[in-house]
Write a protein that holds these residues in place. Sequence first.
Motif, PDB file in Angstrom:
ATOM      1  N   VAL A  76      -1.224  -1.862 -10.554  1.00  0.00           N
ATOM      2  CA  VAL A  76       0.232  -1.812 -10.696  1.00  0.00           C
ATOM      3  C   VAL A  76       0.626  -1.692 -12.164  1.00  0.00           C
ATOM      4  N   GLY A  77      -0.090  -2.441 -13.020  1.00  0.00           N
ATOM      5  CA  GLY A  77       0.192  -2.362 -14.450  1.00  0.00           C
ATOM      6  C   GLY A  77      -0.037  -0.965 -15.005  1.00  0.00           C
ATOM      7  N   TRP A  78      -1.164  -0.350 -14.612  1.00  0.00           N
ATOM      8  CA  TRP A  78      -1.433   1.012 -15.065  1.00  0.00           C
ATOM      9  C   TRP A  78      -0.404   1.991 -14.519  1.00  0.00           C
ATOM     10  N   MET A  79       0.030   1.754 -13.272  1.00  0.00           N
ATOM     11  CA  MET A  79       1.039   2.631 -12.682  1.00  0.00           C
ATOM     12  C   MET A  79       2.358   2.535 -13.441  1.00  0.00           C
ATOM     13  N   VAL A  80       2.752   1.298 -13.799  1.00  0.00           N
ATOM     14  CA  VAL A  80       3.994   1.113 -14.560  1.00  0.00           C
ATOM     15  C   VAL A  80       3.886   1.803 -15.920  1.00  0.00           C
ATOM     16  N   TRP A  85       5.191   6.365 -19.388  1.00  0.00           N
ATOM     17  CA  TRP A  85       4.771   7.493 -20.224  1.00  0.00           C
ATOM     18  C   TRP A  85       5.343   8.801 -19.701  1.00  0.00           C
ATOM     19  N   LYS A  86       5.343   8.985 -18.375  1.00  0.00           N
ATOM     20  CA  LYS A  86       5.891  10.211 -17.797  1.00  0.00           C
ATOM     21  C   LYS A  86       7.381  10.328 -18.104  1.00  0.00           C
ATOM     22  N   ARG A  87       8.095   9.204 -18.041  1.00  0.00           N
ATOM     23  CA  ARG A  87       9.527   9.235 -18.344  1.00  0.00           C
ATOM     24  C   ARG A  87       9.748   9.619 -19.803  1.00  0.00           C
TER      25      ARG A  87
END
Length: 230
Positions: A76-80, A85-87
Amino acid sequence: PAGLYRGIPQPVDWTAETVRIEGKDAPAWVIQGTRHLAQTAAVPSMPVAVWVLSPMDDEHKLLLGELAAGSTILLVGWMVLWLGWKRQERLRLLEAVRRDTLDMTRALPLALFRFRRGLDGRGRFAYLSPQAMGMLGRSEAELQETPPWPEGQQGQTDTPPLQPALMSLQVRGEPRSLVVHSAATLEPDGTQVFDGYWQDVTAQRRAESRFEDRKSTRLNSSHGYISYAV
């Protein structure tokens, strides 16, 4: 019976260990691959002690559960972090596109605009290119207050024309000729959006005027020329 307890027991293949429970060391035995928590207590009035061995069968399940929970939190941390980063990357690309668009509009001999007209009939510029204020000789506040559209057949209009139209105005005391043109779209909420441009054609109009003047002068000249052949 007392002699039985005082006898020498047969050796067992157990392995002694120590486990940490709530910050304290506790004895444990590994019996046939399963860890057992050892608890002992003396028997009153007798020279013997009682040992209670509690199997820790769920230890592996708890460890697996903790590992799974840790992995989930890490994922979840990596996903956040990835979404953040994508944003940021998307915002960076949008800013680069906006900057490139502005650079291109500055290089064009045009002043671009976006004009929005709501259901209440009132319009407002949503965008004005940097050239607009200089070309029209007005500040942004003045343009918002009185949009400079050419007069139609019914007089002054409140929306930009959908066909190229010529308009004349005074800029710093000098006459200026502009062509204004736009394309309209309708948004789902009923708002009209006009994307268009102003183009300065003053020099072209002056050249055409001088050409027409010279042409008229030649046509209206009273001098004639006759040639004789001898």
